[in-house]
Design a protein around this motif. Sequence first.
Motif, PDB file in Angstrom:
ATOM      1  N   GLU A 125       0.844  -1.206   0.000  1.00  0.00           N
ATOM      2  CA  GLU A 125       0.000   0.000   0.000  1.00  0.00           C
ATOM      3  C   GLU A 125       0.876   1.251   0.000  1.00  0.00           C
ATOM      4  O   GLU A 125       1.840   1.350   0.767  1.00  0.00           O
ATOM      5  N   LEU A 126       0.514   2.194  -0.883  1.00  0.00           N
ATOM      6  CA  LEU A 126       1.226   3.471  -0.955  1.00  0.00           C
ATOM      7  C   LEU A 126       0.307   4.592  -0.486  1.00  0.00           C
ATOM      8  O   LEU A 126      -0.782   4.769  -1.023  1.00  0.00           O
ATOM      9  N   ASP A 127       0.778   5.324   0.525  1.00  0.00           N
ATOM     10  CA  ASP A 127       0.025   6.486   1.022  1.00  0.00           C
ATOM     11  C   ASP A 127       0.948   7.703   0.946  1.00  0.00           C
ATOM     12  O   ASP A 127       1.390   8.255   1.962  1.00  0.00           O
ATOM     13  N   ILE A 128       1.260   8.074  -0.290  1.00  0.00           N
ATOM     14  CA  ILE A 128       2.200   9.162  -0.566  1.00  0.00           C
ATOM     15  C   ILE A 128       1.468  10.265  -1.331  1.00  0.00           C
ATOM     16  O   ILE A 128       0.771   9.979  -2.312  1.00  0.00           O
ATOM     17  N   PRO A 129       1.617  11.541  -0.922  1.00  0.00           N
ATOM     18  CA  PRO A 129       0.987  12.629  -1.682  1.00  0.00           C
ATOM     19  C   PRO A 129       1.476  12.643  -3.136  1.00  0.00           C
ATOM     20  O   PRO A 129       2.679  12.503  -3.402  1.00  0.00           O
ATOM     21  N   GLN A 130       0.543  12.788  -4.077  1.00  0.00           N
ATOM     22  CA  GLN A 130       0.905  12.786  -5.503  1.00  0.00           C
ATOM     23  C   GLN A 130       1.724  14.000  -5.896  1.00  0.00           C
ATOM     24  O   GLN A 130       2.376  13.994  -6.944  1.00  0.00           O
ATOM     25  N   THR A 131       1.732  15.022  -5.051  1.00  0.00           N
ATOM     26  CA  THR A 131       2.448  16.265  -5.400  1.00  0.00           C
ATOM     27  C   THR A 131       3.907  16.247  -4.967  1.00  0.00           C
ATOM     28  O   THR A 131       4.648  17.182  -5.275  1.00  0.00           O
ATOM     29  N   TRP A 132       4.327  15.195  -4.269  1.00  0.00           N
ATOM     30  CA  TRP A 132       5.720  15.151  -3.797  1.00  0.00           C
ATOM     31  C   TRP A 132       6.645  14.780  -4.956  1.00  0.00           C
ATOM     32  O   TRP A 132       6.400  13.819  -5.692  1.00  0.00           O
ATOM     33  N   VAL A 133       7.749  15.543  -5.065  1.00  0.00           N
ATOM     34  CA  VAL A 133       8.710  15.322  -6.148  1.00  0.00           C
ATOM     35  C   VAL A 133      10.124  15.340  -5.575  1.00  0.00           C
ATOM     36  O   VAL A 133      10.507  16.267  -4.856  1.00  0.00           O
ATOM     37  N   PHE A 134      10.905  14.280  -5.887  1.00  0.00           N
ATOM     38  CA  PHE A 134      12.323  14.280  -5.535  1.00  0.00           C
ATOM     39  C   PHE A 134      13.074  15.206  -6.487  1.00  0.00           C
ATOM     40  O   PHE A 134      12.892  15.136  -7.709  1.00  0.00           O
ATOM     41  N   VAL A 135      13.939  16.063  -5.945  1.00  0.00           N
ATOM     42  CA  VAL A 135      14.776  16.931  -6.779  1.00  0.00           C
ATOM     43  C   VAL A 135      16.223  16.824  -6.300  1.00  0.00           C
ATOM     44  O   VAL A 135      16.489  16.562  -5.134  1.00  0.00           O
ATOM     45  N   HIS A 136      17.139  17.000  -7.233  1.00  0.00           N
ATOM     46  CA  HIS A 136      18.584  16.946  -6.940  1.00  0.00           C
ATOM     47  C   HIS A 136      18.947  15.617  -6.283  1.00  0.00           C
ATOM     48  O   HIS A 136      19.611  15.576  -5.239  1.00  0.00           O
ATOM     49  N   VAL A 137      18.476  14.531  -6.898  1.00  0.00           N
ATOM     50  CA  VAL A 137      18.756  13.199  -6.380  1.00  0.00           C
ATOM     51  C   VAL A 137      19.321  12.341  -7.511  1.00  0.00           C
ATOM     52  O   VAL A 137      19.337  12.737  -8.670  1.00  0.00           O
ATOM     53  N   ASN A 138      19.774  11.149  -7.132  1.00  0.00           N
ATOM     54  CA  ASN A 138      20.184  10.165  -8.116  1.00  0.00           C
ATOM     55  C   ASN A 138      19.101   9.090  -8.143  1.00  0.00           C
ATOM     56  O   ASN A 138      18.921   8.352  -7.168  1.00  0.00           O
ATOM     57  N   LYS A 139      18.373   9.005  -9.261  1.00  0.00           N
ATOM     58  CA  LYS A 139      17.235   8.101  -9.363  1.00  0.00           C
ATOM     59  C   LYS A 139      17.647   6.646  -9.167  1.00  0.00           C
ATOM     60  O   LYS A 139      16.973   5.885  -8.462  1.00  0.00           O
ATOM     61  N   PHE A 140      18.761   6.258  -9.772  1.00  0.00           N
ATOM     62  CA  PHE A 140      19.235   4.882  -9.675  1.00  0.00           C
ATOM     63  C   PHE A 140      19.471   4.499  -8.210  1.00  0.00           C
ATOM     64  O   PHE A 140      19.067   3.415  -7.754  1.00  0.00           O
ATOM     65  N   LEU A 141      20.120   5.408  -7.456  1.00  0.00           N
ATOM     66  CA  LEU A 141      20.427   5.105  -6.060  1.00  0.00           C
ATOM     67  C   LEU A 141      19.163   5.077  -5.202  1.00  0.00           C
ATOM     68  O   LEU A 141      19.004   4.195  -4.347  1.00  0.00           O
ATOM     69  N   LEU A 142      18.267   6.043  -5.399  1.00  0.00           N
ATOM     70  CA  LEU A 142      17.041   6.054  -4.601  1.00  0.00           C
ATOM     71  C   LEU A 142      16.182   4.831  -4.897  1.00  0.00           C
ATOM     72  O   LEU A 142      15.530   4.281  -3.999  1.00  0.00           O
ATOM     73  N   PHE A 143      16.160   4.415  -6.150  1.00  0.00           N
ATOM     74  CA  PHE A 143      15.434   3.198  -6.491  1.00  0.00           C
ATOM     75  C   PHE A 143      16.023   2.022  -5.712  1.00  0.00           C
ATOM     76  O   PHE A 143      15.278   1.199  -5.152  1.00  0.00           O
ATOM     77  N   ASN A 144      17.352   1.917  -5.665  1.00  0.00           N
ATOM     78  CA  ASN A 144      18.010   0.847  -4.918  1.00  0.00           C
ATOM     79  C   ASN A 144      17.712   0.931  -3.434  1.00  0.00           C
ATOM     80  O   ASN A 144      17.533  -0.095  -2.766  1.00  0.00           O
ATOM     81  N   LEU A 145      17.640   2.156  -2.895  1.00  0.00           N
ATOM     82  CA  LEU A 145      17.341   2.338  -1.478  1.00  0.00           C
ATOM     83  C   LEU A 145      15.972   1.750  -1.148  1.00  0.00           C
ATOM     84  O   LEU A 145      15.837   0.922  -0.239  1.00  0.00           O
ATOM     85  N   PHE A 146      14.941   2.184  -1.890  1.00  0.00           N
ATOM     86  CA  PHE A 146      13.582   1.704  -1.608  1.00  0.00           C
ATOM     87  C   PHE A 146      13.435   0.228  -1.977  1.00  0.00           C
ATOM     88  O   PHE A 146      12.714  -0.514  -1.299  1.00  0.00           O
ATOM     89  N   PHE A 147      14.112  -0.210  -3.024  1.00  0.00           N
ATOM     90  CA  PHE A 147      14.033  -1.610  -3.425  1.00  0.00           C
ATOM     91  C   PHE A 147      14.557  -2.509  -2.306  1.00  0.00           C
ATOM     92  O   PHE A 147      13.945  -3.534  -1.973  1.00  0.00           O
TER      93      PHE A 147
END
Length: 439
Positions: free
Chosen positions: A312-334
């Motif tokens: 289940e995802l309860d995350i606001p749709q308006t939240w946006v990651f900025v100045h991040v590395n997508k590959f690394l954040l994907f690995n973090l949550f994965f």
Amino acid sequence: MKLESKLTLFNTLSKLVIVILFVLLLPPVIKNINQNFTDSKLRKQKNKLLDIIKATGPKDYVYATYSPLKEEYYSLEEDSLQEQLDTIQNEKRRIETDTIEYRILSYNFNVQQKHYLLEIGKSVDTIGETTSPLQNIALEILIGMVLLTILADQVYTNYVLRPLNLIIKTKLIGRKFPNFGVYQEVKTTTSDFQHLDLSIHQMVETIEQTFQKEREFISNASHEIMTPISILQSKIENMFEQEDVSDELKVRLLEMQKILNRLKIITKTLLLISQIENEQFLKEDKIIVLDILTEVQEEISIRLQDKNISYELDIPQTWVFVHVNKFLLFNLFFNLVNNAIKYNKESGAIKITGTHENNKHIISVIDTGIGINAEELPLIFNRFKKFRQSLQQDSFGLGLPIVKSIATFHHIEIEVQSEKNVGTTFKLTFPPGLIEISG
């Protein structure tokens, strides 16, 4: 409590003790001073009267007299006692209807072949009249001096401890561990602080060199290991294509290939950690938070289905990651979600929430799994520790160290709460500017 505060508190308490002792000792001291002053004054008056009597004779001075308010007493009369008398003591005299205590000087002497007794007295009450004003003045002066010294101590303590505060701020708190930057000497005339500054620098330099060697070793070893692994995998694949390979040998080759795959995964993981810690990734991506968490769900959906775990995802749709590395954040949550599945129960649940607290954005990964032992909780991000439940799950124990490295790279704070057989929550607190609210 800070050292500066402790010193100030000690100075204040010590001066408070001095004030209390002073207040207790002041009355008898003032009384003694007044008495000594009165005795000295009585002796001076005696000497003056004796000089006058010896010069003019005692005839006109043989009488007793009191001041109008009965504060002073004077008496000269013939004395029948032959022993020498020269004393000052408190005695009571009855004057008219009043009984008054005097501080009386008594002195007998011979003049013109006659024996006389001279008495000069001063009322004890008048002696004590100056005691209270003197005590108040002394106490006011003392309190003023104490406050002044406390202020002076505070200023001087701040001045003396300023180099120590600077050492702590610039050499310890103000440095990104383990990258400490260039050494800059803290200017101070205190030899102890100079020694402390140099010792911390040498210690930090040793730590930095050790970490750098570890990073270089992991990076180099990972690169070197990948080559023979790839060669061995190619040779095993070629052996499968040969017709004369027996089924028994094929089973062994499959086991070897499985071991090589495990070794390859470990090597790639160590290399990834090394690259993150050496800051070899850019932070230029912009992505919707909900999108990256949905990608994680799609990537790992088969494992969710295998254990019948809800996501289940309860995350606001308006939240946006900025100045991040997508590959690394994907690995973090994965890795967090993968752990939540691995240590979850059949038909369990995983919930990812987004909240805004104290001007900070927080994302929490919550599971209903087996939980983490309290004694293991402080060490779960240590790449050199592998716990019992990791061994039971045939895990390499490197998922959470990767999470920690990626979080540190993005300045994300991680807090872990876990209850045995109830579940675990990983709370990620993002720094200002890492998450924006889209229009």
